[in-house]
Design an enzyme around this catalytic site. Structure first.
Site, mmCIF file in Angstrom:
data_model
loop_
_atom_site.group_PDB
_atom_site.id
_atom_site.type_symbol
_atom_site.label_atom_id
_atom_site.label_comp_id
_atom_site.label_asym_id
_atom_site.label_seq_id
_atom_site.Cartn_x
_atom_site.Cartn_y
_atom_site.Cartn_z
ATOM 1 N N THR A 1 4.296 1.842 2.254
ATOM 2 C CA THR A 1 5.561 2.044 1.553
ATOM 3 C C THR A 1 6.344 3.196 2.156
ATOM 4 O OG1 THR A 1 4.752 1.100 -0.526
ATOM 5 C CG2 THR A 1 6.610 2.620 -0.661
ATOM 6 N N ALA A 2 5.712 4.344 2.297
ATOM 7 C CA ALA A 2 6.403 5.506 2.866
ATOM 8 C C ALA A 2 6.819 5.249 4.306
ATOM 9 C CB ALA A 2 5.499 6.733 2.786
ATOM 10 N N GLY B 1 0.823 -1.200 0.000
ATOM 11 C CA GLY B 1 0.000 0.000 0.000
ATOM 12 C C GLY B 1 0.859 1.254 0.000
ATOM 13 N N CYS B 2 0.220 2.380 -0.264
ATOM 14 C CA CYS B 2 0.955 3.646 -0.353
ATOM 15 C C CYS B 2 1.458 4.109 1.018
ATOM 16 C CB CYS B 2 0.077 4.712 -1.008
ATOM 17 S SG CYS B 2 -1.577 4.887 -0.293
ATOM 18 N N TYR B 3 0.570 4.146 2.008
ATOM 19 C CA TYR B 3 1.021 4.524 3.348
ATOM 20 C C TYR B 3 2.088 3.569 3.886
ATOM 21 C CZ TYR B 3 -2.722 8.031 4.160
ATOM 22 O OH TYR B 3 -3.543 9.128 4.125
#
Length: 349
Positions: free
Chosen positions: A156-157, A152-154
């Site tokens: 990953t960061a 997911g995007c969150y």
């Protein structure tokens, strides 16, 4: 006869799908043979995305597994959660390679998935097949596999910001607090109050506080790194911009580690990983500095007064948080150069 890998994209009318197209049309080893939408089959893709006029001239195909298998070698499934649980097993059984951008195969436990996503989980047989594709951390596990679950995007960061310090045992994971902010493209292209202009313009709001479905994904990976259960406090917020995630991480340090120590640790950890850039002392990344690119930029502020560390990690949620990392995973899966098709400089200003 083309020797390129033939790929199909399911969910081509969503932001993740159209971003896959933007990158893959420049990929030297790939040919897009099918762009697919369950809701718009038979319509030129440029009708919904005029910026693709004279670039992608294909009509959208329907979701017919036997037709996809007849054309493609690999399928990207850029679908909403709950769709891939049924579709991906059919694609795999048809002999196709799959990179799934939904959240349906990221969690090893079907019970955990159902508790957080409020949808029926995929069969355990297929959950076991999925290889979690956080590219910089699991690159060695991705080579030659047939099925990758894209993070997911969150996560990953957040994970790229935490893992090196956690692995080095420089932080107390029991103190982890994450404040993550995202642009509205993360909610998809569908119309809703979440992305309505009048609701988000000049506004800044928290949502799914302590209940976001990416929490167990982050905790699962951190638990693997730490060798024990990890729980985090995780707050998500929407900001009035289109793209970008800033994950601001607060954690208690073990020992006296300076900004320079952390910069050295992270640069060593990510050596050879071209898409993670570690900022110098006193320089913290901004979302605009990764816009339109597959980069994750990380900066630090160690506080000797409080004994705490602040980590700032930024990505473009549609690229490194979705389509870009999926293509990076494709490259690792196929044994190609990791940067193929992804050599875009961030768009600035």
């Amino acid at each position: 006869m083309s020797s390129k890998l033939k790929v199909a994209i399911v969910g081509s009318t969503g932001y993740g799908g159209v971003e896959l197209i933007r990158f893959l049309v420049h990929h030297p080893q790939v040919e897009i043979v099918s762009v697919i939408s369950s809701s718009s089959a038979g319509v030129p893709i440029s009708d919904g995305f005029p910026h693709l006029t004279d670039i992608v001239v294909q009509d959208l195909d329907g979701v017919e597994v036997h037709e996809i298998a007849a054309k493609a070698d690999l399928v990207f499934t850029a679908t909403p959660s709950g769709v891939s649980t049924k579709l991906v097993p059919q694609l795999l059984d048809a002999g196709l390679k799959v990179i799934d951008l939904s959240g349906d195969f990221r969690l090893r436990s079907g019970e955990t998935y159902e508790a957080w996503y409020k949808k029926p989980a995929a069969s355990p047989e297929y959950l076991k097949q999925a290889v979690y594709g956080l590219s910089e951390v699991y690159a060695e596990k991705l080579a030659g596999v047939s099925f990758i679950s894209n993070p997911g995007c969150y996560p990953t960061a957040t994970l790229l910001g935490i893992i090196p310090a956690l692995k080095a045992d420089w932080i107390d994971h029991r103190s982890l607090i994450v404040d993550a902010k995202s642009g509205v493209s993360g909610s998809g292209r569908g119309t809703s109050l979440v992305s309505h202009y009048a609701e988000m313009n000049e506004n800044f709001k928290a949502y799914k506080v302590n209940k976001h479905q990416h929490i167990p994904e982050i905790e699962q990976v951190l638990g693997d790194i730490a060798g024990e259960d990890v729980t985090i406090t995780f707050t998500t917020q929407l900001v009035p911009m289109t793209r970008g995630i800033m994950s601001t991480i607060y954690v208690t340090l073990k020992g006296d580690h300076t900004d320079q120590d952390l910069i050295g640790l992270y640069r060593d950890y990510y050596k050879g990983h071209p898409f993670v850039r570690v900022r110098g002392e006193g320089i913290w990344p901004a979302t605009k500095e990764v816009l339109g690119s597959n980069y994750c930029d990380i900066g630090f502020a160690a506080d000797a007064r409080t004994g705490r560390l602040t980590i700032i990690s930024v990505i473009d949620n549609v690229v490194k948080g979705a389509a870009g990392q999926a293509i990076q995973n494709l490259n690792l899966m196929m044994g190609w150069e990791e940067t193929l098709g992804l050599g875009f400089i961030p768009v600035y200003p």
